[in-house]
Motif scaffolding. Sequence first.
Motif, short mmCIF file in Angstrom:
data_model
loop_
_atom_site.label_atom_id
_atom_site.label_comp_id
_atom_site.label_asym_id
_atom_site.label_seq_id
_atom_site.Cartn_x
_atom_site.Cartn_y
_atom_site.Cartn_z
N VAL A 26 26.91 -27.83 -0.44
CA VAL A 26 26.30 -29.13 -0.20
C VAL A 26 27.25 -30.22 -0.67
N GLY A 27 27.44 -31.23 0.13
CA GLY A 27 28.33 -32.33 -0.22
C GLY A 27 29.74 -32.15 0.32
N ASN A 28 30.12 -30.93 0.68
CA ASN A 28 31.43 -30.68 1.29
C ASN A 28 31.22 -30.75 2.80
N HIS A 29 31.54 -31.91 3.38
CA HIS A 29 31.26 -32.13 4.80
C HIS A 29 32.18 -31.33 5.70
N GLY A 30 33.37 -31.04 5.23
CA GLY A 30 34.31 -30.28 6.03
C GLY A 30 35.73 -30.53 5.56
N TYR A 31 36.64 -29.86 6.22
CA TYR A 31 38.06 -30.04 5.88
C TYR A 31 38.92 -29.61 7.06
N TYR A 32 40.17 -30.07 7.03
CA TYR A 32 41.13 -29.74 8.08
C TYR A 32 42.18 -28.80 7.52
N GLU A 33 42.46 -27.72 8.23
CA GLU A 33 43.49 -26.75 7.85
C GLU A 33 44.66 -26.93 8.82
N PRO A 34 45.73 -27.63 8.39
CA PRO A 34 46.83 -27.95 9.31
C PRO A 34 47.59 -26.72 9.82
N ARG A 35 47.67 -25.67 9.02
CA ARG A 35 48.41 -24.48 9.44
C ARG A 35 47.85 -23.88 10.72
N THR A 36 46.52 -23.87 10.83
CA THR A 36 45.86 -23.26 11.98
C THR A 36 45.29 -24.30 12.96
N LYS A 37 45.52 -25.61 12.65
CA LYS A 37 44.96 -26.69 13.46
C LYS A 37 43.46 -26.49 13.67
N THR A 38 42.76 -26.26 12.54
CA THR A 38 41.33 -25.99 12.58
C THR A 38 40.58 -26.99 11.70
N ILE A 39 39.52 -27.55 12.26
CA ILE A 39 38.61 -28.39 11.50
C ILE A 39 37.38 -27.55 11.18
N PHE A 40 37.10 -27.41 9.89
CA PHE A 40 35.91 -26.70 9.43
C PHE A 40 34.85 -27.75 9.11
N VAL A 41 33.67 -27.60 9.70
CA VAL A 41 32.57 -28.52 9.44
C VAL A 41 31.41 -27.75 8.83
N ASN A 42 30.66 -28.43 7.97
CA ASN A 42 29.58 -27.79 7.24
C ASN A 42 28.39 -27.52 8.15
N ASP A 43 28.08 -26.25 8.33
CA ASP A 43 26.98 -25.84 9.18
C ASP A 43 25.62 -26.14 8.55
N ASN A 44 25.62 -26.52 7.27
CA ASN A 44 24.37 -26.80 6.57
C ASN A 44 23.97 -28.28 6.65
N GLU A 45 24.71 -29.07 7.40
CA GLU A 45 24.40 -30.48 7.56
C GLU A 45 24.20 -30.78 9.04
N SER A 46 23.77 -31.99 9.33
CA SER A 46 23.47 -32.39 10.69
C SER A 46 24.65 -32.14 11.63
N ALA A 47 24.39 -31.43 12.72
CA ALA A 47 25.45 -31.12 13.69
C ALA A 47 26.04 -32.39 14.30
#
Length: 90
Positions: A50-71
């Motif tokens: 909770v509170g971690n909205h997401g992050y970007y992983e530049p190595r894999t060009k992937t944005i991780f978004v928190n599935d526990n918050e509003s889509a």
Amino acid sequence: MEKYQNEGLNIIAEKYPDIDFSDVDGKNVALVGAICEKLGINIIFANLKVGNHGYYEPRTKTIFVNDNESATRNLFADTSHYIINWNIIS
């Protein structure tokens, strides 16, 4: 001069001027998934704290978004943040 109807899409298009985003432009909503696909970015919904909205992983060009918050919040706000603030396609 703004090229697209969507204000956020104009910001993204200014950063990536060689990409045509006209097929994802809309008055109220830009298709974030389609924009990410054009930029070669992966989106993964992850079970983050909770509170971690997401992050970007530049190595894999992937944005991780928190599935526990509003889509809607995740896909638009967080993904747009990473597209605008990181030099993702260089």
